[in-house]
Scaffold this motif. Structure first.
Motif, PDB file in Angstrom:
ATOM      1  N   ASN A 173      36.240  35.020  37.451  1.00  0.00           N
ATOM      2  CA  ASN A 173      35.728  35.506  38.735  1.00  0.00           C
ATOM      3  C   ASN A 173      36.834  36.087  39.611  1.00  0.00           C
ATOM      4  OD1 ASN A 173      33.121  34.791  38.059  1.00  0.00           O
ATOM      5  ND2 ASN A 173      33.477  32.674  38.687  1.00  0.00           N
ATOM      6  N   ASP A 174      37.980  35.402  39.636  1.00  0.00           N
ATOM      7  CA  ASP A 174      39.096  35.916  40.441  1.00  0.00           C
ATOM      8  C   ASP A 174      39.596  37.236  39.888  1.00  0.00           C
ATOM      9  OD1 ASP A 174      38.928  33.728  42.012  1.00  0.00           O
ATOM     10  OD2 ASP A 174      40.483  32.578  40.935  1.00  0.00           O
ATOM     11  N   TYR A 175      39.660  37.306  38.549  1.00  0.00           N
ATOM     12  CA  TYR A 175      40.149  38.522  37.916  1.00  0.00           C
ATOM     13  C   TYR A 175      39.204  39.693  38.214  1.00  0.00           C
ATOM     14  CZ  TYR A 175      41.154  41.931  34.314  1.00  0.00           C
ATOM     15  OH  TYR A 175      41.431  43.097  33.667  1.00  0.00           O
ATOM     16  N   LEU A 176      37.907  39.429  38.112  1.00  0.00           N
ATOM     17  CA  LEU A 176      36.936  40.501  38.352  1.00  0.00           C
ATOM     18  C   LEU A 176      36.986  40.966  39.799  1.00  0.00           C
ATOM     19  CD1 LEU A 176      33.777  39.450  36.329  1.00  0.00           C
ATOM     20  CD2 LEU A 176      35.431  41.212  35.798  1.00  0.00           C
ATOM     21  N   LEU A 177      37.178  40.024  40.704  1.00  0.00           N
ATOM     22  CA  LEU A 177      37.260  40.382  42.126  1.00  0.00           C
ATOM     23  C   LEU A 177      38.455  41.305  42.374  1.00  0.00           C
ATOM     24  CD1 LEU A 177      36.309  38.164  45.001  1.00  0.00           C
ATOM     25  CD2 LEU A 177      38.461  39.326  45.256  1.00  0.00           C
ATOM     26  N   LYS A 178      39.574  40.930  41.776  1.00  0.00           N
ATOM     27  CA  LYS A 178      40.789  41.724  41.970  1.00  0.00           C
ATOM     28  C   LYS A 178      40.637  43.123  41.369  1.00  0.00           C
ATOM     29  CE  LYS A 178      45.332  40.951  41.104  1.00  0.00           C
ATOM     30  NZ  LYS A 178      46.343  40.272  40.291  1.00  0.00           N
ATOM     31  N   LEU A 179      40.098  43.128  40.161  1.00  0.00           N
ATOM     32  CA  LEU A 179      39.907  44.390  39.434  1.00  0.00           C
ATOM     33  C   LEU A 179      38.971  45.319  40.218  1.00  0.00           C
ATOM     34  CD1 LEU A 179      40.413  45.753  36.618  1.00  0.00           C
ATOM     35  CD2 LEU A 179      38.235  44.783  35.920  1.00  0.00           C
ATOM     36  N   THR A 180      37.873  44.742  40.665  1.00  0.00           N
ATOM     37  CA  THR A 180      36.887  45.548  41.391  1.00  0.00           C
ATOM     38  C   THR A 180      37.462  46.037  42.717  1.00  0.00           C
ATOM     39  OG1 THR A 180      35.231  44.105  40.434  1.00  0.00           O
ATOM     40  CG2 THR A 180      34.489  45.572  42.136  1.00  0.00           C
ATOM     41  N   ARG A 181      38.225  45.167  43.381  1.00  0.00           N
ATOM     42  CA  ARG A 181      38.817  45.573  44.667  1.00  0.00           C
ATOM     43  C   ARG A 181      39.684  46.803  44.491  1.00  0.00           C
ATOM     44  NH1 ARG A 181      42.154  46.392  48.500  1.00  0.00           N
ATOM     45  NH2 ARG A 181      43.701  46.896  46.913  1.00  0.00           N
ATOM     46  N   ASP A 182      40.514  46.775  43.454  1.00  0.00           N
ATOM     47  CA  ASP A 182      41.406  47.916  43.214  1.00  0.00           C
ATOM     48  C   ASP A 182      40.594  49.183  42.950  1.00  0.00           C
ATOM     49  OD1 ASP A 182      43.520  46.290  43.561  1.00  0.00           O
ATOM     50  OD2 ASP A 182      44.130  46.186  41.449  1.00  0.00           O
ATOM     51  N   ASN A 183      39.578  49.056  42.142  1.00  0.00           N
ATOM     52  CA  ASN A 183      38.777  50.237  41.799  1.00  0.00           C
ATOM     53  C   ASN A 183      38.024  50.780  43.014  1.00  0.00           C
ATOM     54  OD1 ASN A 183      39.605  50.119  39.180  1.00  0.00           O
ATOM     55  ND2 ASN A 183      37.837  48.934  38.488  1.00  0.00           N
ATOM     56  N   VAL A 184      37.468  49.859  43.800  1.00  0.00           N
ATOM     57  CA  VAL A 184      36.729  50.294  44.990  1.00  0.00           C
ATOM     58  C   VAL A 184      37.688  50.922  45.999  1.00  0.00           C
ATOM     59  CG1 VAL A 184      35.297  49.511  46.906  1.00  0.00           C
ATOM     60  CG2 VAL A 184      34.936  48.567  44.666  1.00  0.00           C
ATOM     61  N   PRO A 240      40.991  52.388  55.405  1.00  0.00           N
ATOM     62  CA  PRO A 240      41.078  50.938  55.610  1.00  0.00           C
ATOM     63  C   PRO A 240      41.477  50.212  54.333  1.00  0.00           C
ATOM     64  CG  PRO A 240      38.798  51.593  55.395  1.00  0.00           C
ATOM     65  CD  PRO A 240      39.592  52.850  55.353  1.00  0.00           C
ATOM     66  N   ARG A 241      42.108  49.073  54.523  1.00  0.00           N
ATOM     67  CA  ARG A 241      42.424  48.187  53.387  1.00  0.00           C
ATOM     68  C   ARG A 241      41.144  47.384  53.096  1.00  0.00           C
ATOM     69  NH1 ARG A 241      45.774  45.840  49.315  1.00  0.00           N
ATOM     70  NH2 ARG A 241      44.909  43.753  49.062  1.00  0.00           N
ATOM     71  N   LEU A 242      40.732  47.374  51.857  1.00  0.00           N
ATOM     72  CA  LEU A 242      39.477  46.697  51.525  1.00  0.00           C
ATOM     73  C   LEU A 242      39.741  45.288  51.024  1.00  0.00           C
ATOM     74  CD1 LEU A 242      37.646  49.493  49.513  1.00  0.00           C
ATOM     75  CD2 LEU A 242      37.577  49.087  51.948  1.00  0.00           C
ATOM     76  N   GLU A 243      38.883  44.395  51.450  1.00  0.00           N
ATOM     77  CA  GLU A 243      38.871  43.054  50.873  1.00  0.00           C
ATOM     78  C   GLU A 243      37.436  42.774  50.426  1.00  0.00           C
ATOM     79  OE1 GLU A 243      41.359  41.218  50.208  1.00  0.00           O
ATOM     80  OE2 GLU A 243      42.876  42.378  51.295  1.00  0.00           O
ATOM     81  N   LEU A 244      37.295  42.132  49.284  1.00  0.00           N
ATOM     82  CA  LEU A 244      35.944  41.839  48.788  1.00  0.00           C
ATOM     83  C   LEU A 244      35.621  40.367  48.976  1.00  0.00           C
ATOM     84  CD1 LEU A 244      35.795  43.850  45.453  1.00  0.00           C
ATOM     85  CD2 LEU A 244      35.185  44.605  47.729  1.00  0.00           C
ATOM     86  N   GLU A 245      34.318  40.141  49.156  1.00  0.00           N
ATOM     87  CA  GLU A 245      33.846  38.778  49.314  1.00  0.00           C
ATOM     88  C   GLU A 245      32.603  38.673  48.441  1.00  0.00           C
ATOM     89  OE1 GLU A 245      32.413  36.021  53.073  1.00  0.00           O
ATOM     90  OE2 GLU A 245      32.152  38.179  53.120  1.00  0.00           O
TER      91      GLU A 245
END
Lengths: 349, 316
Positions: A52-63, B211-216
């Protein structure tokens, strides 16, 4: 120079306070569809240990990469909201329904186009001198005005004085309406490539026996159960050549009988009919022909040789190979549209 | 036998409107999705369906009753439902001993099945279990596909297309920047798992314009594996992917934009006939009265000749 240095330092400090928006990666981005496709290989170790942490990080970078591109697009201000104009999406999705086809022209429209006839605009209200008021061309109050106008009708000069002119007018109107509806259905059939009957139901008063038989066959098969429960008249035969348009009417050959005794009786019946065939004598016809022959003989005896010559000349003038004139060729083909329409309704609805 | 085609004619004005709306359109709106159940359903599937329905709302229709349908054996009942509710997409959940926690997603083209893919729901954590702010109804999400396997097999390619079709909502010309607050990521792992994660996007200051994005994580968190699938034939897919002529952009010739954003147009001018141009009038080039007289006389004689010829023809 100190001032410049100060400012640069200050901005660098401020930038350090925030996290960076930069991501070093190559991915496909379809900004129009808000779609990012990252086909770089995944880190299988991280995926296994903490997915889950890995996917969050990966997705954040892509987004972040996608949003960086979106923020570069031209913006607009609409009612205190900053709106960005997206380009056309590159990723194509299937449609839910086929591409709409242009409506095919009706027969009249086709004709008008070929002839260059353009529809003229007519005003809805026209002044009527007789009633001294404005009458609509169609719709509300049109029928009432027409009724008021036609309170009396003239009987044409050579018409039957007892004929009801009002009823005649009503019938003519209903015929016109039926004709219009028929033409509408014709146009739909043409547009949808539906097979339609090749013949119309002509007026029963002037139709030939063949036409009537065809009409009866078509009409009989025009029930919901394709004429399965329609009773037959004694000696009634189905019309030929209407199989294509009447689903119920099929002149199929029956299978040969299974049992031997059945076959025997069938064959015996055939033999009997063949053997018992005798020339049918129509007494009235025979008598008439005999009398006619006698009369001819007598007249020939009276006149001598003249009639012979006449006959010869007559025979030569007619010749042998002329085409046979079709029966009732000059008969007026009066079509009852309302009748024909009823047959059409069976086909369509 | 003759195929009898019905001609449906509307009797009311409103009915006519409905019929026209159902006809094929050049610009199709958002694709509606139908959520339905098979013979049996499990708790897991019910929660999942509810969450997917919430994400897809308001372009969705949820059916609560159970249906005796097995789509892979006979798709006609689902086709009928989709025709009834005007939903080109469907998500069917079913649970059986042979195929527990089964989810079928598919789509229609012209009211008949185009493609569908069956998935096994291995794990689900629904939206309720995540303590965070939920997105506003009808938000357009940004979609992220992770992993190289999405392009490897035909099934995964179609699954990707299906996911985009369901979640992208609608083609839009413009978006509000503040409204870009939802993102869904689809990850295909090398082991054959498909992981779906849904996030809230939080925009933070970055010192720059972007903006710097953070995901939740907002949920649902879904882990899937592939089961059976029914893919369309190439011809059908090609037919379904056809774009209407009206939407195709035709390139305008002879117009260009330079680096500064100025539009330049090139105009084609036809060949100029210099011989016939009226130049400045000068007295020296004017014809003398004698010249004019001679010209007139020549013209008159030519006319007379013509008239005589015609007369002769008429007499002869």
């Amino acid at each position: 120079m100190d001032v410049v240095k100060d400012v640069l330092e200050k901005s660098a400090k401020e930038a350090d306070k925030y996290k960076s928006v930069e991501v070093n990666k190559l991915i496909d981005i379809d900004v129009g569809a808000l779609l990012a496709i990252d086909s770089n290989p995944l880190d299988s170790k991280a995926l296994r240990s903490s997915p889950n942490d890995y996917l969050l990080k990966l997705t954040r970078d892509n987004v972040q990469l996608m949003y960086n591109q979106i923020w570069e697009l031209p913006t607009e201000r609409i009612e205190e909201a900053i709106v960005v104009k997206l380009p056309k999406p590159k990723y194509s999705l299937p449609r839910a329904k086929p591409v709409p086809k242009p409506r095919s022209l009706t027969k009249w429209e086709q004709f008008a186009k070929a002839k260059g006839i353009v529809k003229k605009k007519r005003t809805k209200l026209t002044w009527d001198d007789q009633l001294k008021k404005w009458i609509p061309l169609y719709g509300f109050k049109r029928a009432a005005a027409q009724k008021e106008k036609d309170w009396v009708l003239e009987v044409p000069q050579n018409a039957n004085p007892m004929e009801d002119q009002f009823a005649k007018k009503v019938e003519a109107k209903s015929e016109r309406v039926a004709k219009n509806e028929l033409q509408r259905l014709h146009n739909i059939a043409k547009a949808k490539h539906v097979k339609i009957p090749r013949f119309g139901l002509t007026n029963p008063d002037v139709s030939s026996a063949k036409e009537l038989q065809a009409a009866v066959t078509v009409a009989k098969s025009s029930t919901a159960s394709l004429g399965k429960f329609q009773e037959k008249l004694p000696k009634e035969k189905e019309a030929r050549g209407v199989g294509a348009i009447t689903p119920g009417a099929t002149r199929k050959r029956k299978l040969p009988p299974v049992s031997g005794s059945d076959e025997k009786t069938q064959n015996l019946n055939i033999v009997e009919t063949v053997l018992n065939k005798r020339p049918k004598i129509d007494m009235e016809k025979a008598v008439a022909r005999h009398m006619n022959d006698e009369q001819l003989q007598r007249s020939e005896e009276k006149k001598g040789e003249r009639p012979k010559r006449l006959r010869k000349s007559h025979g030569s003038s007619t010749g042998g190979g002329g085409r046979k004139k079709p029966k009732n060729s000059n008969r007026p083909r009066k079509v009852l549209y309302s009748l024909e329409l009823r047959v059409y309704f069976y086909l369509f609805i | 036998m003759v195929v009898i085609q019905r001609v449906v004619k509307a009797t009311t004005r409103k009915g006519k409107k409905v019929l026209i709306k159902k006809e094929p359109q050049v610009n199709e709106g958002p694709k509606r999705a139908l959520f339905l159940q098979g013979r049996r359903s499990s708790d897991k599937l019910r929660r999942l369906t509810k969450d997917l329905f919430d994400i897809k709302k308001p372009d969705a229709q949820l059916l609560n009753k159970k249906n005796d349908i097995t789509v892979f054996e006979d798709a006609t009942p689902v086709e009928r439902f989709c025709r009834k509710f005007e939903t080109p997409l469907f998500v069917m959940s079913s649970h059986s001993k042979k195929r527990p926690d089964n989810l079928v997603i598919g789509r229609m083209y012209n009211y008949s099945l185009l493609d569908m893919i069956e998935l096994h729901v291995e794990n689900i954590e629904c939206m309720r279990e995540f303590a965070c702010q939920k997105i506003v109804l009808g938000t357009k999400p940004s979609l992220v596909f992770n992993g190289p396997t999405w392009e490897e097999t035909e099934e995964l390619k179609h699954l990707k297309s299906l996911f985009i079709d369901i979640f992208h909502r609608e083609e839009v010309e413009s978006v509000r920047l503040q409204g870009l607050e939802h993102t869904i990521s689809f990850t295909a792992t090398p082991e054959g798992k498909i992981l779906i994660r849904s996030f809230n996007v939080l925009m933070k200051k970055s010192g720059t314009r972007v903006p710097r994005l953070e995901l939740e994580e907002m949920g649902p968190r879904i882990d899937l594996t592939l089961r059976r699938s029914k893919l369309p034939s190439e011809d059908l897919m090609k037919e379904a992917l056809r774009k209407p002529k009206e939407l195709k952009v035709t390139k305008k010739k002879n117009i260009s934009v330079d680096g500064l954003g100025t539009t330049h147009g090139r105009i084609h001018v036809g060949k100029q006939e210099i011989q016939k141009i009226q130049t400045r009038k000068m007295k020296g080039l004017k014809k003398t009265p004698e010249e004019i007289k001679m010209k007139r006389a020549a013209k008159r004689s030519a006319d007379n000749n013509n008239v005589n010829k015609i007369k002769k023809q008429k007499l002869g």
